[in-house]
Design a protein around this motif. Sequence first.
Motif, PDB file in Angstrom:
ATOM      1  N   ASP A   1       0.864  -1.187   0.000  1.00 47.97           N
ATOM      2  CA  ASP A   1       0.000   0.000   0.000  1.00 47.97           C
ATOM      3  C   ASP A   1       0.901   1.239   0.000  1.00 47.97           C
ATOM      4  O   ASP A   1       1.444   1.639   1.027  1.00 47.97           O
ATOM      5  N   TRP A   2       1.066   1.849  -1.166  1.00 49.45           N
ATOM      6  CA  TRP A   2       1.950   3.019  -1.280  1.00 49.45           C
ATOM      7  C   TRP A   2       1.426   4.188  -0.452  1.00 49.45           C
ATOM      8  O   TRP A   2       2.208   4.945   0.128  1.00 49.45           O
ATOM      9  N   ARG A   3       0.133   4.355  -0.405  1.00 48.84           N
ATOM     10  CA  ARG A   3      -0.455   5.442   0.379  1.00 48.84           C
ATOM     11  C   ARG A   3      -0.052   5.308   1.850  1.00 48.84           C
ATOM     12  O   ARG A   3       0.339   6.289   2.485  1.00 48.84           O
ATOM     13  N   GLN A   4      -0.146   4.083   2.380  1.00 48.28           N
ATOM     14  CA  GLN A   4       0.206   3.871   3.775  1.00 48.28           C
ATOM     15  C   GLN A   4       1.686   4.121   4.003  1.00 48.28           C
ATOM     16  O   GLN A   4       2.091   4.652   5.041  1.00 48.28           O
ATOM     17  N   ARG A   5       2.515   3.755   3.027  1.00 46.26           N
ATOM     18  CA  ARG A   5       3.942   4.019   3.155  1.00 46.26           C
ATOM     19  C   ARG A   5       4.217   5.515   3.268  1.00 46.26           C
ATOM     20  O   ARG A   5       5.076   5.943   4.050  1.00 46.26           O
ATOM     21  N   VAL A   6       3.507   6.311   2.486  1.00 45.50           N
ATOM     22  CA  VAL A   6       3.675   7.753   2.565  1.00 45.50           C
ATOM     23  C   VAL A   6       3.209   8.252   3.927  1.00 45.50           C
ATOM     24  O   VAL A   6       3.873   9.077   4.576  1.00 45.50           O
ATOM     25  N   MET A   7       2.065   7.759   4.379  1.00 46.69           N
ATOM     26  CA  MET A   7       1.540   8.181   5.683  1.00 46.69           C
ATOM     27  C   MET A   7       2.524   7.859   6.803  1.00 46.69           C
ATOM     28  O   MET A   7       2.628   8.602   7.790  1.00 46.69           O
ATOM     29  N   ASP A   8       3.250   6.766   6.644  1.00 47.46           N
ATOM     30  CA  ASP A   8       4.184   6.347   7.688  1.00 47.46           C
ATOM     31  C   ASP A   8       5.486   7.143   7.696  1.00 47.46           C
ATOM     32  O   ASP A   8       6.269   7.027   8.651  1.00 47.46           O
ATOM     33  N   THR A   9       5.736   7.924   6.662  1.00 43.20           N
ATOM     34  CA  THR A   9       7.039   8.601   6.561  1.00 43.20           C
ATOM     35  C   THR A   9       6.946  10.125   6.580  1.00 43.20           C
ATOM     36  O   THR A   9       7.914  10.776   6.987  1.00 43.20           O
ATOM     37  N   VAL A  10       5.847  10.709   6.133  1.00 46.75           N
ATOM     38  CA  VAL A  10       5.770  12.168   6.058  1.00 46.75           C
ATOM     39  C   VAL A  10       5.464  12.754   7.426  1.00 46.75           C
ATOM     40  O   VAL A  10       5.047  12.057   8.356  1.00 46.75           O
ATOM     41  N   ASP A  11       5.629  14.066   7.516  1.00 47.09           N
ATOM     42  CA  ASP A  11       5.356  14.751   8.781  1.00 47.09           C
ATOM     43  C   ASP A  11       3.862  14.835   9.048  1.00 47.09           C
ATOM     44  O   ASP A  11       3.403  14.579  10.157  1.00 47.09           O
ATOM     45  N   TYR A  12       3.106  15.205   8.013  1.00 48.75           N
ATOM     46  CA  TYR A  12       1.659  15.334   8.182  1.00 48.75           C
ATOM     47  C   TYR A  12       0.962  14.817   6.922  1.00 48.75           C
ATOM     48  O   TYR A  12       1.313  15.231   5.809  1.00 48.75           O
ATOM     49  N   PHE A  13       0.008  13.935   7.107  1.00 47.14           N
ATOM     50  CA  PHE A  13      -0.804  13.444   6.002  1.00 47.14           C
ATOM     51  C   PHE A  13      -2.242  13.896   6.257  1.00 47.14           C
ATOM     52  O   PHE A  13      -2.889  13.456   7.204  1.00 47.14           O
ATOM     53  N   HIS A  14      -2.739  14.782   5.388  1.00 51.03           N
ATOM     54  CA  HIS A  14      -4.082  15.334   5.544  1.00 51.03           C
ATOM     55  C   HIS A  14      -5.028  14.630   4.571  1.00 51.03           C
ATOM     56  O   HIS A  14      -4.946  14.830   3.360  1.00 51.03           O
TER      57      HIS A  14
END
Length: 972
Positions: free
Chosen positions: A562-575
């Motif tokens: 799940d690429w979306r979850q990977r981004v959520m796990d690494t960025v400072d804020y996911f809106h």
Amino acid sequence: MTNNKMTIKRKKRHNGKTTSASTMMLLQLMLIIISICLPSFTTISPLRAINAEEQPIDITNNNGHSNLLEGQRLFQLGNYKEATKFLWRAVLLHPSSSSSSAYTVNEAFAPFLQCYMHLDKLVDGMIFVAAESYLRGQDDMGDLYLQQALKHTDNGRQNSAVVRLKEIVSNNDNDGLMKFKLIQEVRDSVDVARVSTTNGDGAAGGSAETTSSGISMQNGSSSTANAALKYDNGHDDIISSQYNNNENTNNYSLIAQKYQNYTPEQLYNMGTQYFNTHQKNYAEQFFQLSCIKSNTTLAIACTTAVYLRSNLCLWGVNGTDFERDMEVVRRVTRVEGERYRSVRQLRRTSTNNDDDDDDSEEEAAMMIRKKMGISNLKAENDYILWNRATSVHPHMMLGYPLSNDDVVLKRYSSESLASLDELRARVERRTLLESQQQQQQQQQQQQQQYNYGGAVDERRSILELPDDLPYSVMEMRDKFVKKNEVYKSSKNLSKLESSSQSSSFAPIKVGFVACGFNSKAVLYLSHDMFRFFDPDIVEIHIFSTGQPDPPRFIEDTMRGVDWRQRVMDTVDYFHDLREYKGDHIGLARYIHDLEIQILIEWDGYARQGDRAGGLMALRPAPIQILHQEFLMTSGAQYIDYIVTDKNVSPLELEGLYTEKFLWLPNHFFMKGHAMQKELHPPRVEYLPKVEKGSKFELGVGSPQENACLSSNPLGRDSNDDQVSFVYCNFNKFLKHNPETVRSWIRILQQVPKSILCLLENPVEGIPNLRKFVTEASSSGDDTSDLNDRIHFLPWEKNPFDHQRRSYSLCNAMLDSYPYNGHTTAQDALYAGVPIITRSDGNEMSSRVSTSANVVLGLEEMNAYGGVNEYETIAIRLGTDKDWFASIRTKLIETCLQKNPMHPYWDALRYVNNFQNGLKAIWNNFLAGNEIQHVEVKEEREQGTLETEIVAREEKRKKARDERERMTSKDEL
């Protein structure tokens, strides 16, 4: 206008009733006026099924609802002229009390104006409403619509009715009765229902009429596009020629006979229905017939038919129809540019030394910049306006091989959408609210309200832009300069360190906005970059307006990735801002309130209807950048930079862009292939197949052995199944064109026993492509049917398997031109598959592989000399085994290189360069300097070490943990 108010004594009432003030609150429809000028097939709602036996509604003249029903019936049947009569009655007869009405005024007024739009007489519709308003004593409303008409006709120069009404209203010499009669005459002259009764309807009328664009045409023909689609001598019609020569003529004839009573607009809507259900063949035929039946005046039908023919490889006999189609694209866009595009000065040069005049000019220019979202630091002398969007969508334009002299037309298509993007977004938002309102009224019998700084009755008012939008760049700059000074003081920085306000000491808030934070190509390529941003330099915010992938899709197709979850796990804020879809005003406020300093756009003009349309025009951030997804200029003066490199966008091509360049070293395209554990790096030696003819297995066997999964790779009649070389191209058919495929044919003819492996995308286009190959190869030295050596693979849903197929099924990729492979090209390169590409184009999308080969040290794969050199390189690669082996080995070594990584595959190095570019842009902004091209220089030549990757990820994790700890502490 306000100094020449006209008061007319009411002479009569409409059926004994005056129009209520609330009914005539038609401000909400100003945006419909603008939006229905925009020819986007993706936003047109399909008509309901039409019953040819349906009888007219029994009309009671003083009953608004019955008039509405009859108007709607005629509208859906395409009888727009007659429909206006009943729809306008419904507007006038709408009761003052909404609670007692069976319909809203908008339900009548919206299709009324749309009728004028379909007849290409939108300005006439404005004048009709303006005249009716004056006649009914509603001068403010009349002024409003007259001003809109003036705006859309260059102060009336393109429409005599506009000029006439303006003269009448401004002239105070006439008495009230005379003005009343003169205004009646103007109203009657633009009343299409009255004109159709007098002159006949459409082409059958046989009368000349002047269109809203001021062009006199015969037989009801009413579009500037008509002139665009004619040859200069005026005798040969390109579209008619296309119709007569297309191999689907018999199908056209059958459909034309079956739907002979349908109007061009009805045929267009039928085409839209088939388009939306992915039935491309039927869609193309209906769009083409709509184009023909309109006498080529419905330009959007003509250009959409061209787009579908490109998708389907419907190129005509040996490509002759394709050349005509490209001429349609050129002429339509060129004439629409001449008609609808205007370039105006931001600040006129003063002819005297009056400082007050200079100040007023400067103030006016500042106001225009704010309204247009143009940064005050951007050295723009002019601003660009479009009265409507071009008939060719920018994404259609990407694949069209226009000459370098005509490539500016691609910028035109982007400009036109950018100019009107925000206005259309307001209309779409209002339409969505009205749809929700109607559903809620049916269920709860109450109004739905939406808050834009106060409760607004959406049924009776437009979505006006608040006065503070678009946001002021200079006001934002002043705020950020002050905040930067406060930050430096709070950190007790030395006098030397804080001597300049032009350096940012706090992390820069950087936002990425897109609807595609799911299993889309842009995230496949780029999600790994978010692992490596330095928290001391930037603070990353993701603004996602799209849906996540369904859990079943993640589990089955993506095998748990799940690429979306990977981004959520690494960025400072996911809106997660799905609730803001279609609400660009609310989204702009959300982003602005977070004090985002740099906003990066990741949708471009893709995913129309899902993307955050209109957002960037509202200037939620002082610096706005286009990156990765849409590889062409945005055409938007409110976008400050585009991320690119000097091989793709050299300085001499800056005229094709509205943005300034952010030049990255190496390659501008982010790709995380070397970082994804699901992707396997290539091997120089292929794993041997267990036995000849065994079932295909990814990563096993050479491309020659696997032979594009064909059991007869060289043809059924061939006694030899030993393939010598496998060329491939895994792009969609839209990227193909006759010139490119002719090159492939000549290459196959010169490389014995070679085959070509393509992707069936779409399947419907395969018969057409094979037909073209047969026609184009018949004149070559090799008279055998080359179709036996061309094979097609089905689409592979899993992206990792799709990438690995390149390694097992392809020796070399023959790139598309002028629309290169982008994601497919990165997949091929990381599979050790060299790419032969043409390097003679000027467009961004045509130079991606050229830049890649330069960075990879494979510049000999670039055909700077054009098509002949392209073929020469490909033939040599397929016949010179040693040269091919050296090229392939060199490419594979870049993929395998670790400690340090090769710059092409080094994601951390890419991020370091990218964030340094953002920092340079931001510091330049704080200093108040003019926006200029920015070239990022690498801080070191050595690539990334594995220890540095671990260290950066640990640094990011530590920063996230500390922020979460502080957040928890604040909550306590």
